[in-house]
Enzyme design. Structure first.
Site, short mmCIF file in Angstrom:
data_model
loop_
_atom_site.label_atom_id
_atom_site.label_comp_id
_atom_site.label_asym_id
_atom_site.label_seq_id
_atom_site.Cartn_x
_atom_site.Cartn_y
_atom_site.Cartn_z
N GLY A 83 1.04 -0.99 -0.16
CA GLY A 83 -0.22 0.03 0.32
C GLY A 83 0.72 0.93 -0.07
CD GLU A 84 3.36 0.62 2.86
OE1 GLU A 84 4.24 -0.22 3.81
OE2 GLU A 84 3.18 -0.72 2.29
CB ALA A 85 3.15 6.62 -2.94
#
Length: 416
Positions: free
Chosen positions: A172-174
């Site tokens: 989920g981390e950009a």
């Protein structure tokens, strides 16, 4: 090199009649879709057959180990250590790799670890994605070796993305996603030289396709993008020029007709999600048809706030995605140490959240704000700080905008 809008392949790389990826030009859209679905199912079956073969092989090794002498005991012990290493990896990827290396079950090279992850036998695909997304120099080398194991030659971009996104679960981390999609774009362009003018173009279009998939198939997104909006989003990304409209329409139709298949995790996904939270503890939440304060166990992780009735519950009573929310301290005459989650500049919009009713039904939340009370002023401040760190505006659009700006600047620098 020009683009063939029928197959999204370089014309110089047009396949022969016996090519496994060849799609006859005279097929109807329905026949083309059926052919692609048959090939996709065949690939999934082949992977399942391979997995079953490996499980059978391991079972035979264990049986032989039970029947033989000292050497057999060592083989059995090795099999048990491998199984233990996989379980450790699923709970904590780095510790799992360390365990396998220390027990001489895996060499500490990027190539060997990439092969281990690529085979994925018994591995949680969320854990694979987390490990590949880490920014350590060694993890980045593993990511590169992992991507190089994929063969994208003569695949159109959607086909390549389907293969790539099935081998792990996108984190989920950009920043992790940025590194992984950068590696994918470089590999795709290496396998298909001339299809795109630069890896930046491939990167932006790949991201646009992933976002399109979410927008078209996520039930929470009410404003579904049209093909015209998708085309407009991708104007000027081909080093300042436009990609063929037929290409973009075909990509849009492919995603609309068949969403990306997200791999299911091997094991309890919630166990992995809540294993290492950013913060957890008891708080009071104001809610219910008749507004009352209820004690709930809160867990903050992955940019979401989960709350449970009991710490032993396997599934949360409610989930509050923190994206685009704000937090503020408030005074309440009935409870001390209060804060609220809310939508800035809200015009009657409900927060996008969900909760589980007493009968087990999952329904949308009905809160315009979530008011919460902490046990002490110190805990209130700590929760506010932790939630502020987790609250985010959708970062992917910002990443795309930055990449598009880079393409535009590059094009201007090249102009006389």
């Amino acid at each position: 090199m020009t683009l063939d809008s029928d197959t999204y392949m370089p014309k110089s790389k047009a396949p022969k009649m016996d090519d496994v990826d060849y799609i006859p030009a005279d097929l109807s859209p329905e026949e083309r879709s059926e052919l692609e679905e048959i090939r996709r199912r065949k690939g999934a079956l082949l992977l399942e057959i391979q997995r079953l073969k490996e499980e059978l092989r391991e079972a035979i090794i264990e049986v032989e180990g039970l029947e033989s002498s000292t050497d057999g005991s060592k083989t059995l012990q090795k099999s048990r250590h491998v199984a233990m290493g996989r379980k450790k990896f699923n709970m904590d990827p780095k510790k799992g790799i360390v365990f396998l290396v220390e027990n001489e079950l895996l060499r500490h090279t990027s190539e060997d670890i990439a092969q281990f992850l690529y085979k994925g036998e018994g591995l949680n695909k969320t854990a694979i994605g987390d490990y590949l997304g880490e920014r350590d120099d060694f993890n980045i080398k593993v990511l590169q070796a992992f991507v190089d194991l994929h063969e994208f030659t003569d695949l159109n971009l959607v086909q390549a993305l389907r293969q790539f996104l099935w081998s792990f679960r996108l984190p989920g981390e950009a920043q992790k996603i940025d590194r992984m999609m950068e590696a994918f774009a470089q590999r795709y362009c290496h396998c298909n030289p001339g299809v795109f003018q630069s890896t930046d173009t491939c990167y932006v279009l790949s991201f646009s396709i992933i976002m399109l998939n979410t927008s078209l198939h996520n039930p929470n997104v009410r404003d579904k993008p049209s093909v015209e909006r998708f085309i407009s989003m991708n104007r000027g990304i081909n080093d300042g020029g436009d990609l063929p409209e037929d290409l973009l329409r075909n990509l849009y139709d492919s995603i609309k007709n068949e969403p990306f298949k997200i791999p299911e995790d091997d094991g309890n996904d919630l166990t992995h999600t809540f294993f290492n939270p950013d913060r957890e503890g008891w708080l009071l939440k104001l809610g219910g048809r008749v507004k009352t304060w209820k004690r709930r166990w809160f867990i903050l992780t992955d940019n979401c706030l989960y709350y449970f009735e009991y710490t032993t519950d396997k599934e949360p009573r409610g989930i509050i995605p923190l994206e685009n929310l704000s937090i503020r301290e408030v005074e309440d005459p009935r409870k001390p140490n209060c804060f609220e989650l809310y939508i800035p500049n809200n015009r009657g919009q409900l927060i996008k959240a969900c909760k589980t009713e007493a009968d087990g039904r999952v329904v949308e939340g009905n809160h315009m704000v979530y008011r919460i009370s902490a046990p002490t002023p110190e805990e209130k401040d700590e929760w506010i700080h932790s939630i502020k760190s987790a609250v985010s505006v959708d970062p992917f659009y910002e990443m795309l905008a930055a990449r598009k700006k880079r393409i535009s600047l590059k094009k201007k620098e090249e102009q006389p």
